[in-house]
Every structure is written in structure tokens, then in C-alpha cells.
Design an enzyme around this catalytic site. Structure first.
Site, PDB file in Angstrom:
ATOM      1  N   ARG A   1      39.313  58.081  -6.810  1.00 16.93           N
ATOM      2  CA  ARG A   1      39.712  56.409  -6.120  1.00 16.93           C
ATOM      3  C   ARG A   1      38.878  56.202  -5.473  1.00 16.93           C
ATOM      4  O   ARG A   1      37.680  56.807  -4.887  1.00 16.93           O
ATOM      5  CB  ARG A   1      41.242  57.131  -5.369  1.00 16.93           C
ATOM      6  CG  ARG A   1      42.439  57.244  -6.062  1.00 16.93           C
ATOM      7  CD  ARG A   1      42.899  58.074  -4.985  1.00 16.93           C
ATOM      8  NE  ARG A   1      42.065  59.778  -4.173  1.00 16.93           N
ATOM      9  CZ  ARG A   1      43.399  60.165  -3.011  1.00 16.93           C
ATOM     10  NH1 ARG A   1      44.073  60.328  -2.830  1.00 16.93           N
ATOM     11  NH2 ARG A   1      42.575  61.097  -3.170  1.00 16.93           N
TER      12      ARG A   1
ATOM     13  N   HIS B   1      40.816  68.524   3.520  1.00 17.59           N
ATOM     14  CA  HIS B   1      41.672  68.968   2.577  1.00 17.59           C
ATOM     15  C   HIS B   1      41.189  70.560   3.262  1.00 17.59           C
ATOM     16  O   HIS B   1      40.327  71.048   3.099  1.00 17.59           O
ATOM     17  CB  HIS B   1      41.180  69.457   1.266  1.00 17.59           C
ATOM     18  CG  HIS B   1      40.997  67.922   0.456  1.00 17.59           C
ATOM     19  ND1 HIS B   1      42.420  67.314   0.615  1.00 17.59           N
ATOM     20  CD2 HIS B   1      40.809  66.749  -0.130  1.00 17.59           C
ATOM     21  CE1 HIS B   1      42.761  66.348   0.398  1.00 17.59           C
ATOM     22  NE2 HIS B   1      40.984  65.829  -0.785  1.00 17.59           N
TER      23      HIS B   1
ATOM     24  N   ILE C   1      59.266  62.128   2.012  1.00 16.92           N
ATOM     25  CA  ILE C   1      59.028  61.541   1.413  1.00 16.92           C
ATOM     26  C   ILE C   1      58.177  61.878  -0.642  1.00 16.92           C
ATOM     27  O   ILE C   1      59.117  60.845  -1.552  1.00 16.92           O
ATOM     28  CB  ILE C   1      57.278  60.562   1.147  1.00 16.92           C
ATOM     29  CG1 ILE C   1      58.229  59.846   3.131  1.00 16.92           C
ATOM     30  CG2 ILE C   1      57.201  59.435   0.165  1.00 16.92           C
ATOM     31  CD1 ILE C   1      59.015  59.119   3.240  1.00 16.92           C
TER      32      ILE C   1
ATOM     33  N   ASP D   1      65.399  72.075   3.410  1.00 11.73           N
ATOM     34  CA  ASP D   1      64.793  71.918   4.378  1.00 11.73           C
ATOM     35  C   ASP D   1      65.345  72.120   5.505  1.00 11.73           C
ATOM     36  O   ASP D   1      66.405  72.435   5.639  1.00 11.73           O
ATOM     37  CB  ASP D   1      64.711  70.353   4.232  1.00 11.73           C
ATOM     38  CG  ASP D   1      63.148  69.736   5.576  1.00 11.73           C
ATOM     39  OD1 ASP D   1      63.450  70.243   6.011  1.00 11.73           O
ATOM     40  OD2 ASP D   1      62.121  69.221   4.638  1.00 11.73           O
TER      41      ASP D   1
ATOM     42  N   ILE E   1      49.186  71.478  -1.457  1.00  8.65           N
ATOM     43  CA  ILE E   1      47.887  72.435  -1.792  1.00  8.65           C
ATOM     44  C   ILE E   1      46.900  71.376  -0.529  1.00  8.65           C
ATOM     45  O   ILE E   1      46.035  72.591  -0.292  1.00  8.65           O
ATOM     46  CB  ILE E   1      48.161  73.026  -2.859  1.00  8.65           C
ATOM     47  CG1 ILE E   1      47.163  73.697  -2.795  1.00  8.65           C
ATOM     48  CG2 ILE E   1      47.254  70.630  -3.002  1.00  8.65           C
ATOM     49  CD1 ILE E   1      46.871  74.969  -2.598  1.00  8.65           C
ATOM     50  N   ASP E   2      46.920  70.457  -0.827  1.00  6.76           N
ATOM     51  CA  ASP E   2      45.859  69.867   0.457  1.00  6.76           C
ATOM     52  C   ASP E   2      45.556  70.000   2.400  1.00  6.76           C
ATOM     53  O   ASP E   2      45.362  70.545   2.890  1.00  6.76           O
ATOM     54  CB  ASP E   2      46.083  68.231   0.389  1.00  6.76           C
ATOM     55  CG  ASP E   2      47.453  67.546   0.931  1.00  6.76           C
ATOM     56  OD1 ASP E   2      48.159  68.558   1.127  1.00  6.76           O
ATOM     57  OD2 ASP E   2      47.421  66.742   1.248  1.00  6.76           O
TER      58      ASP E   2
ATOM     59  N   ASN F   1      44.416  66.198  -4.641  1.00  4.31           N
ATOM     60  CA  ASN F   1      44.514  64.580  -4.917  1.00  4.31           C
ATOM     61  C   ASN F   1      44.950  64.232  -5.955  1.00  4.31           C
ATOM     62  O   ASN F   1      44.602  63.399  -6.980  1.00  4.31           O
ATOM     63  CB  ASN F   1      43.101  63.856  -4.817  1.00  4.31           C
ATOM     64  CG  ASN F   1      41.823  64.833  -6.243  1.00  4.31           C
ATOM     65  OD1 ASN F   1      42.296  66.002  -6.485  1.00  4.31           O
ATOM     66  ND2 ASN F   1      40.709  64.034  -6.887  1.00  4.31           N
TER      67      ASN F   1
END
Length: 414
Positions: free
Chosen positions: A54, A134, A217, A237, A308-309, A339
Site C-alpha cells: 500500500r 504493529h 466490523i 463477543d 495479530i497486529d 497487513n
């Protein structure tokens, strides 16, 4: 009217002579002087880590910024992987730089991957860095180098908008949710390393079971894709409002549950796919699934840890990259690319660019990003280092570095 009195028997209104005379007196000349907005100096570097495809700004956004008189410097080749050419950036008004040193002279540095330690060495005091943070790949050395450089660093994923939402997280989550489910479907096939299972069932054959952790989301978009392909979905959740919202958004009754260890274990034992979609507002994502629970899952099942980020919500997760995106632990295929939206770099770049352009335009109108920080608590929420100080409590605890309240620092500077 005569002599300051109304006719027809009206009530007399006395008008002080001094006021009427004042209208005709010579007035001192005044100029409508408006404070000039600061012209921003923005740098866009070419990414070289995590197979990042990106770019932080696309040519259409550059054209808007340069149209307002801001200066944009783009490193040669920065947009190639997202299919934006140097010529397009140049036509939009950007300067094309052929070295990182030229780009890193900018007052504001925009990146879609965290800067490397070598890149931090190129930074200068009071420079503003906007990039992802990250958590699994940063270190105390990384934080201390930013502090030594006295950089104002903002984490994209922690910036809030006026509605208290996380705009970068939201738009990347939409793409991540879609890509996570499509990736899982591919990994279940024999060519993807799985047991040759079709995610959506066909007549006479049951569909695959998908367990999604989180109801935000990412979960919403992953659920839409999974249902569209015909999979059976289970969503967990602890926020009941989010579970209700997700069902309303999807428009159908779903299997939902709070994160109860008993029910979660029961569903994971027979799951073909597990999606980690837990987001933390300020630090590491909580670990929801222990290694012991992972070890009891079906061999050949797939875990896609979108969290994971922020460290991941499966105990067995560890960061992978797009060139080697998976590993096998306890017979379970793990996909842990931080990413994930970089798989669709053109769409992702345009989405990030829209958000950053809005922030930059507001910064220019308020005289600088620092002034905007003072008046915008949502943007302040993203700051983790400020002119030599660490302003994030989680990072302070994790790396044992002194924490300083950002509100106090900003107040002392203005």
C-alpha cells in the site's frame, strides 16, 4: 417622526444625540486580517518491510493537498505495488524524490508500515510520524529511538474521529473481514494445505463451520462473506450490544454467544475455521483461545488471526508475512498476516488516503497538526511518543519506560 417622537399619539423614544453623532464621525481604518494557515510539508516513502504493497496517499489526494498549496514529496516507486505510477503522482503536483533522505526531511511523514530502525535514524526533532503500530514487532529499542529523535508519533489504528470511532481500523477492518474469509476458504482446499473442504456446503453435504471471535466490523464483513458462501457461523463477543448490532446489520438470526469458555471450547472442537477479530482500544488484544484449546481443534482446521497486529487473540499466533503467510501448530493452519488488507493494495491505499487527507486538510486550516492535537482529543488518542516522552500507558508497562500524560505535555506547549 419629528424631534425623536412617534406621531399618532405614539410613545416618545429618546435617542441619545451622542449615538447619532457617532455614526458620522471618522472611524479608524481596520483590515480584516486572517491568520494564514500553515503550508504542510508531507513525505511519502516507499515501504520495504512486511511485503507492504500500500501507499499512504494516492494521486487524487495529492492533487487536493497541492491544490491548497501544501508540498508533497513522494519517493520514487512508492505507489508501484498499488498500481500508481510516479508520473501520476507528478501530474498531481507531487515532487518525486530518488532517495529516502529527501523524503525524510518532510515535517509530516506518512507510512503504511512501521518505520524500520534505519528509517528512524533519518528522522529529525519535532517531525510528525503517522503510521501503524504493529505491537508484535516493535521493541523497547524502537520506542527509545523515537524518543531520542523527539518525534511526535501517531499510531493510525488508535486515531479516533469525532464520533469516537477508529476510522482507519474501521475501513481496514471491512477489507480484512472480507479477505480473512476468502483466505480461509482457500486454505481449506487441498491446494491451500487444508483437508479439501468447501466452505459452503452443497446438496447432501454439510457446510463448514466458522467460529468468529468478536462482533465488530471485521466480524460483520467476515460473516456476510461466510453466509454468502453458505457456511455455518458462530459469533462470540462479550459486548451484547455489538452482537445485536451485527445481527441487525446482517439482517438475519445468527448463533451468537458471550465468550463463555465452555461454549467456546465446544464450538472450536468442531470448527473448520476460526477467525480472530478482537480489537483493543489502547494496547494488546486479549488472548481468548489458549494453546490447549487450539491443540484440541480438528487437524487441518484454519485459524485466521486478524488481531495479530495487536498481538493476536490465539495463544499460538505469531506474526507472518505475505511471502510466507501460514504456519502449522498442533496440526492447525495459522494465517497471521498483520497487513492483510495489503492483498488488495489499490483499494486499501485509496481508503487510507481518504482518511489521512481529511486529517491533513484540517491540520492546514488550524495552522498545524500540533494545534489540531490541542483541540482534537480523537487525534491525541493516537499519539504514543511526543517530543521525547512516551505517552502510551500500555507501551510504558510493556517496556518499562516512564509514562507521561500527553494532555499535560500539550498544555505546557500551548
Amino acid at each position: 417622526m419629528s424631534g425623536g417622537k412617534e406621531g399618532n399619539g405614539g410613545t416618545a423614544i429618546a435617542i441619545p444625540k451622542s449615538l447619532t453623532d457617532f455614526q458620522y464621525q471618522t472611524q479608524p481604518e481596520t483590515l480584516d486580517v486572517q491568520q494564514k494557515s500553515e503550508k504542510l510539508f508531507i513525505g511519502i516513502s516507499k515501504e520495504s518491510t512486511l511485503q507492504e504493497n500500500r501507499v499512504a496517499l494516492v494521486p487524487s489526494s495529492v492533487a487536493i493537498l497541492t491544490g491548497y498549496g501544501h508540498r508533497v514529496v513522494v519517493e520514487a516507486g512508492a505507489g508501484e505495488k498499488a498500481h500508481f505510477t510516479d508520473h501520476q503522482f507528478s501530474e498531481a503536483g507531487a515532487e518525486i524524490a530518488h532517495s529516502k533522505e529527501e523524503v525524510f526531511r518532510a515535517k509530516i511523514l506518512l507510512k503504511v508500515a512501521p518505520p524500520t530502525l534505519a528509517e528512524i535514524e533519518l528522522m529529525h526533532p519535532n517531525q510528525i510520524l503517522i503510521s501503524p503500530l504493529h505491537l508484535p514487532i516493535i521493541s523497547g529499542e524502537y520506542i527509545n529511538k523515537l524518543r531520542q529523535k523527539r518525534v511526535i508519533a501517531l499510531a493510525m489504528e488508535y486515531i479516533k474521529d469525532d464520533l469516537d470511532n477508529f476510522p482507519v481500523v474501521r475501513t481496514m477492518s471491512e477489507m480484512a473481514g472480507i479477505r480473512a474469509m476468502l483466505t480461509a476458504a482457500e486454505l481449506l482446499t487441498s491446494t491451500g494445505g487444508g483437508k479439501g473442504i468447501l466452505l459452503g456446503g452443497i446438496s447432501g453435504v454439510p457446510s463448514a463451520k466458522v467460529v468468529i471471535l468478536g462482533a465488530g466490523i471485521v466480524a460483520e464483513n467476515a460473516t456476510r462473506v461466510a453466509l454468502g458462501l453458505g457456511a455455518e457461523v458462530r459469533i462470540f463477543d462479550n459486548n451484547i450490544y455489538k452482537l445485536k448490532r451485527l445481527q441487525n446489520q446482517v439482517g438475519r438470526q445468527l448463533y451468537t454467544s458471550s465468550i463463555d469458555p465452555f461454549y467456546l471450547r465446544e464450538e472450536l472442537l468442531t470448527a473448520d475455521v476460526a477467525i480472530g477479530a478482537i480489537h483493543s482500544k489502547s494496547g494488546r488484544a486479549p488472548v481468548i483461545v489458549s494453546e490447549e484449546m487450539v491443540s484440541r481443534m480438528r487437524p487441518g482446521a484454519v485459524i485466521v488471526d486478524v488481531s495479530i497486529d495487536q498481538g493476536g487473540c490465539f495463544e499460538t499466533s505469531r506474526v507472518t508475512s505475505l511471502d510466507k503467510p501460514t504456519f502449522i501448530e498442533h496440526g492447525i493452519i495459522h494465517y497471521c498476516v498483520p497487513n492483510i488488507a495489503s492483498q488488495v493494495p489499490r483499494t486499501a491505499s485509496m481508503a487510507i488516503s481518504n482518511i489521512l487527507t481529511s486529517i491533513l486538510l484540517r491540520s492546514g486550516s488550524t495552522n498545524s497538526i500540533e494545534h489540531l492535537l490541542f483541540s482534537n482529543p480523537g487525534l491525541r488518542h493516537g499519539v504514543y511518543t511526543y517530543k521525547g516522552c512516551l505517552c502510551n500507558e500500555y507501551l510504558s508497562e510493556r517496556f518499562q519506560i516512564k509514562y507521561t500524560n500527553l494532555d499535560l505535555l500539550i498544555t505546557s506547549h500551548f
